[in-house]
Design a protein around this motif. Structure first.
Motif, short mmCIF file in Angstrom:
data_model
loop_
_atom_site.label_atom_id
_atom_site.label_comp_id
_atom_site.label_asym_id
_atom_site.label_seq_id
_atom_site.Cartn_x
_atom_site.Cartn_y
_atom_site.Cartn_z
N ALA A 124 0.83 -1.21 0.00
CA ALA A 124 0.00 0.00 0.00
C ALA A 124 0.86 1.27 0.00
O ALA A 124 0.42 2.32 0.46
CB ALA A 124 -0.93 0.00 1.21
N SER A 125 2.07 1.16 -0.53
CA SER A 125 2.98 2.32 -0.54
C SER A 125 2.38 3.53 -1.25
O SER A 125 2.71 4.67 -0.92
CB SER A 125 4.31 1.94 -1.23
N LEU A 126 1.53 3.28 -2.21
CA LEU A 126 0.88 4.37 -2.93
C LEU A 126 0.24 5.37 -1.99
O LEU A 126 0.30 6.59 -2.22
CB LEU A 126 -0.19 3.79 -3.87
N ILE A 127 -0.37 4.89 -0.91
CA ILE A 127 -1.06 5.79 0.02
C ILE A 127 -0.30 6.05 1.31
O ILE A 127 -0.56 7.04 2.00
CB ILE A 127 -2.47 5.26 0.36
N PHE A 128 0.66 5.18 1.66
CA PHE A 128 1.36 5.32 2.94
C PHE A 128 2.73 5.99 2.82
O PHE A 128 3.29 6.42 3.83
CB PHE A 128 1.56 3.94 3.59
N ALA A 129 3.28 6.07 1.61
CA ALA A 129 4.68 6.45 1.44
C ALA A 129 5.03 7.82 2.01
O ALA A 129 6.14 8.03 2.49
CB ALA A 129 5.05 6.40 -0.04
N LYS A 130 4.11 8.75 1.98
CA LYS A 130 4.43 10.11 2.40
C LYS A 130 4.12 10.39 3.87
O LYS A 130 4.35 11.50 4.35
CB LYS A 130 3.67 11.12 1.51
N PHE A 131 3.63 9.39 4.58
CA PHE A 131 3.33 9.59 6.00
C PHE A 131 4.60 9.44 6.84
O PHE A 131 5.22 8.37 6.82
CB PHE A 131 2.28 8.58 6.47
N PRO A 132 4.99 10.46 7.60
CA PRO A 132 6.19 10.35 8.45
C PRO A 132 6.11 9.19 9.43
O PRO A 132 7.12 8.57 9.75
CB PRO A 132 6.21 11.70 9.20
N GLU A 133 4.88 8.89 9.92
CA GLU A 133 4.74 7.78 10.86
C GLU A 133 5.14 6.46 10.21
O GLU A 133 5.81 5.63 10.85
CB GLU A 133 3.28 7.68 11.34
N ALA A 134 4.75 6.27 8.97
CA ALA A 134 5.13 5.04 8.26
C ALA A 134 6.63 5.01 7.99
O ALA A 134 7.28 3.98 8.17
CB ALA A 134 4.35 4.94 6.94
N GLN A 135 7.18 6.14 7.56
CA GLN A 135 8.61 6.21 7.26
C GLN A 135 9.45 5.90 8.50
O GLN A 135 10.41 5.12 8.46
CB GLN A 135 8.96 7.59 6.72
N HIS A 136 9.09 6.53 9.62
CA HIS A 136 9.85 6.32 10.86
C HIS A 136 9.74 4.87 11.34
O HIS A 136 10.72 4.28 11.80
CB HIS A 136 9.32 7.27 11.94
N SER A 137 8.55 4.30 11.19
CA SER A 137 8.35 2.91 11.64
C SER A 137 9.20 1.94 10.84
O SER A 137 9.75 0.98 11.39
CB SER A 137 6.87 2.55 11.50
N ILE A 138 9.31 2.17 9.54
CA ILE A 138 10.15 1.31 8.70
C ILE A 138 11.62 1.48 9.07
O ILE A 138 12.37 0.50 9.16
CB ILE A 138 9.92 1.65 7.22
N LEU A 139 12.02 2.69 9.32
CA LEU A 139 13.41 2.96 9.71
C LEU A 139 13.78 2.18 10.97
O LEU A 139 14.88 1.60 11.07
CB LEU A 139 13.60 4.46 9.93
N LEU A 140 12.88 2.12 11.93
CA LEU A 140 13.14 1.40 13.18
C LEU A 140 13.34 -0.10 12.95
O LEU A 140 14.08 -0.74 13.69
CB LEU A 140 11.99 1.61 14.16
#
Length: 246
Positions: A124-140
């Protein structure tokens, strides 16, 4: 249960579609796993037949609730639905609420559940990619010691970068660190190195990437697959620059 509407104007109304959705939801909560899997598999058909925003949003939120509360065996199938119905994702009107449901699983203590959450987010990257919460969670997730979780984080990063190239600035240091780590599997390092092709539009990152590619290509400790990945990545960067400045 068939989700094909009868041939009448009334049956094709939104009321009929929502009735089918509620039936699927009820079936998803059956005590019989086979019926649950069957119901989850019916979601893409319903969305294809009735692709209007209210139904799409409601269906995906229900899937999000189910993903949050289900065992991993069902979470796998739910993540597959997100991949099979990507063409409908842009119609979701409550994307942030949906993301919150998935992040509950991503922050759980179960590494397999986290892997499945990463795969869903990637689908679902199309809709989640720009959310900082998603980005930070993946980084962790790159801090995990679980090999499958690292692989899933890499794959999700690649998917996210396709829709949000600026995400590379968030994960840049982490990706480089993992790509440099000889303890990481070569197959994973190759994915990481190739994902750096998204640096092409950014002159500063492209310049930094050149020195890293040169190191990977020339380092005597690098395997052939790492050298090839480094050279292919740099060629892709040069080609992209040529296209941008043509």
């Amino acid at each position: 249960m068939s989700t094909v509407a009868p041939n009448s104007d009334t049956a094709r109304s939104s009321d009929w579609a929502f009735k089918q959705l509620f039936k699927l939801e009820s079936k998803c909560r059956s005590p019989t796993p086979a019926l649950q899997v069957e119901a989850i598999g019916e979601f893409p058909k319903l969305l294809d037949q009735f692709p209007f925003p209210t139904l799409v949003s409601s269906a995906f939120l229900k899937l999000g609730d189910l993903f949050r509360s289900s065992p991993n065996s069902l979470r796998y199938h739910i993540a597959q639905v997100f991949g099979a119905s990507q063409q409908h994702l842009a119609q979701i009107t409550q994307t942030e609420e949906l993301l919150k449901r998935i992040l509950v699983v991503l922050y759980s203590n179960d590494p397999i559940a986290r892997v499945l959450a990463l795969r869903l987010i990637g689908n679902a990257s199309l809709i989640f990619a720009k959310f900082p919460e998603a980005q930070h969670s993946i980084l962790l997730r790159y801090q995990s010691s679980h090999p499958l979780e690292i692989v899933a984080a890499v794959q999700t990063t690649e998917s996210m970068l396709s829709y949000s190239p600026e995400f590379l600035e968030v994960v840049w240091e982490t990706v480089l660190s993992k790509a440099d780590d000889p303890d990481v599997l070569d197959s994973v390092r190759v994915q990481l190195i190739c994902s750096l092709q998204h640096a092409a539009p950014n002159l500063m990152l492209s310049t930094l990437l050149y020195s890293h590619c040169q190191h990977w290509a020339c380092d005597t400790d690098s395997t052939n697959i790492i050298r090839c990945a480094a050279m292919d990545t740099w060629k892709a960067i040069i080609q992209r620059h040529n296209e941008l400045h043509a």
